[in-house]
Design a protein around this motif. Structure first.
Motif, PDB file in Angstrom:
ATOM      1  N   PHE A  10       0.716  -0.992   0.563  1.00  0.00           N
ATOM      2  CA  PHE A  10      -0.073   0.343  -0.404  1.00  0.00           C
ATOM      3  C   PHE A  10       1.182   1.420  -0.045  1.00  0.00           C
ATOM      4  CE2 PHE A  10      -2.551   3.584   2.097  1.00  0.00           C
ATOM      5  CZ  PHE A  10      -3.914   3.032   1.043  1.00  0.00           C
ATOM      6  N   HIS A  11       1.836   1.337   1.338  1.00  0.00           N
ATOM      7  CA  HIS A  11       2.104   2.488   1.057  1.00  0.00           C
ATOM      8  C   HIS A  11       3.965   2.727  -0.051  1.00  0.00           C
ATOM      9  CE1 HIS A  11       0.454   4.296   3.802  1.00  0.00           C
ATOM     10  NE2 HIS A  11       0.561   3.550   5.178  1.00  0.00           N
ATOM     11  N   LYS A  12       3.904   2.081  -0.774  1.00  0.00           N
ATOM     12  CA  LYS A  12       4.877   2.282  -2.012  1.00  0.00           C
ATOM     13  C   LYS A  12       4.320   3.272  -2.935  1.00  0.00           C
ATOM     14  CE  LYS A  12       3.118  -1.113  -4.644  1.00  0.00           C
ATOM     15  NZ  LYS A  12       3.502  -2.014  -5.877  1.00  0.00           N
ATOM     16  N   HIS A  13       3.322   4.019  -2.098  1.00  0.00           N
ATOM     17  CA  HIS A  13       2.621   4.135  -3.657  1.00  0.00           C
ATOM     18  C   HIS A  13       2.185   5.595  -3.109  1.00  0.00           C
ATOM     19  CE1 HIS A  13       1.874   2.184  -7.033  1.00  0.00           C
ATOM     20  NE2 HIS A  13       1.271   1.057  -6.100  1.00  0.00           N
ATOM     21  N   SER A  14       1.625   5.838  -0.858  1.00  0.00           N
ATOM     22  CA  SER A  14       1.506   7.531  -0.826  1.00  0.00           C
ATOM     23  C   SER A  14       3.588   8.035   0.019  1.00  0.00           C
ATOM     24  CB  SER A  14       1.339   6.674   1.243  1.00  0.00           C
ATOM     25  OG  SER A  14       2.387   6.598   1.300  1.00  0.00           O
ATOM     26  N   LEU A  15       3.412   9.200   0.690  1.00  0.00           N
ATOM     27  CA  LEU A  15       5.016   8.925   1.218  1.00  0.00           C
ATOM     28  C   LEU A  15       4.653   9.099   2.888  1.00  0.00           C
ATOM     29  CD1 LEU A  15       4.244  12.869  -0.057  1.00  0.00           C
ATOM     30  CD2 LEU A  15       5.965  11.533  -1.394  1.00  0.00           C
ATOM     31  N   TYR A  16       3.755   8.879   3.252  1.00  0.00           N
ATOM     32  CA  TYR A  16       3.917   7.910   3.845  1.00  0.00           C
ATOM     33  C   TYR A  16       5.565   7.376   5.077  1.00  0.00           C
ATOM     34  CZ  TYR A  16       2.678   5.339   8.774  1.00  0.00           C
ATOM     35  OH  TYR A  16       2.265   4.939  10.028  1.00  0.00           O
ATOM     36  N   GLY A  17       5.740   7.632   6.257  1.00  0.00           N
ATOM     37  CA  GLY A  17       7.280   7.444   6.141  1.00  0.00           C
ATOM     38  C   GLY A  17       8.146   7.905   6.055  1.00  0.00           C
TER      39      GLY A  17
END
Length: 336
Positions: free
Chosen positions: A296-303
């Protein structure tokens, strides 16, 4: 400012009304969309015009079922009536799924009714329709889903299924207008350009600080970030999803008016702002990113470090207005 907000709301209303008025004729419906700049359906695509509430009243559906479907519509368009119990931000279902969940290229919700049960990578198991709706409450509403099988959950599912009336289960053709199709990603994204565009194009409705606009208990325009927005687990935190939503739907009533670069830059700026913690948070942002980064987060800026100040996004334990992290209705399935 008041006149500008009124114009934005009227523009959105005119667009939705135009599509509804074209309901009687598929060609008129498609022409309305292509005149706005949307692509025409391909020969192998399924085109479905969801029925309206007026169609419901004129149908031979049992009066009690009509009442339940109307209740689902009411919950879908005014989910804030569940604020403090199931919803802990200022979102409605219709904040993301525009046109009462009927709008093509705005993630119309009827496809869920005919493609579920189905596998979902987000939780790595087969989901049914109620579980998919529960996911929206958990992440997009930063909340706690209504109980499975409850009156509210049944009503919402019934509304989804009414919109899919006439569509076969598990359609073999790809669905026209499904999701938030994103334009091709530019080589470089700019936080600064996105911030400027947000102030010029978006702030009048969504606020300089991203707080949105509410009148009393009614959400007029939702918060794109902050405690009143979706949390870090919501689909819209993914850059390509945000860019697709913005490109196809924003500013309200002016779809496709931003360039691809502009849509991605605005998405990059908005996605760089803080919001409540991902309900899957392990207590450590780096550990959570390691666990969900490959999916999931490979597409977000989370972290990741924010361009403007180097802040690590999501490095907090803030859950917004709720006093829990993950609702107890979110659980794995094994089918064993």
């Amino acid at each position: 400012m008041k006149s500008t907000l009124t114009c934005a709301m009227l523009a959105g209303s005119v667009l939705f009304t135009a599509l509804v008025s074209a309901n009687e004729n598929t060609d008129d419906y498609i022409n309305t969309l292509t005149e706005l700049g949307f692509p025409a359906p391909k020969d192998n695509q399924l085109v479905h015009i969801p029925p309206t509430l007026q169609d419901l009243e004129q149908s031979d559906v049992h009066p009690e079922l009509k009442r339940v479907i109307r209740r689902g519509y009411d919950l879908f368009t005014d989910t804030q009536q569940l604020r403090g119990e199931n919803v802990f931000n200022n979102m409605n279902c219709s904040s993301c799924h525009l046109g009462d969940g009927r709008m093509p290229f705005s993630a119309p919700v009827w496809p869920a009714a005919v493609t579920l049960p189905g596998y979902r990578g987000k939780n790595d198991h087969v989901n049914n329709l109620e579980e998919r709706i529960a996911g929206c409450f958990t992440y997009s509403m930063n909340g706690k889903p209504p109980e499975y099988g409850s009156d509210d959950m049944l009503a919402l599912a019934a509304y989804h299924q009414w919109l899919a009336r006439g569509v076969p289960m598990y359609p073999e053709k790809p669905i026209y207008g499904r999701g938030f199709p994103a334009p091709e990603r530019p080589e470089e994204l700019s936080y600064e350009r996105g911030e400027q565009l947000y102030q010029e194009q978006c702030a009048v409705c969504h606020g300089d600080n991203g707080g949105g606009l509410q009148v009393g208990e009614k959400t007029v325009f939702p918060a794109p970030w902050g405690d009143d927005s979706n949390n870090w687990g919501a689909g819209l935190v993914r850059l390509f999803t945000a860019a697709g939503f913005i490109k196809n739907n924003m500013p309200l009533g002016q779809p496709l008016s931003l360039s691809d670069q502009e849509a991605w830059d605005v998405a990059y700026f908005i996605s760089s702002q803080e919001r409540p913690q991902d309900p899957r948070y392990t207590g450590d942002v780096a550990e959570t990113l390691e666990k969900y980064g490959p999916t999931f987060h490979k597409h977000s800026l989370y972290g990741q470090k924010r361009d403007s100040d180097g802040k690590v996004l999501g490095d907090h334990s803030n859950t917004g207005d709720k006093d829990f992290l993950k609702p107890d209705t979110v659980w794995p399935r094994t089918f064993e």
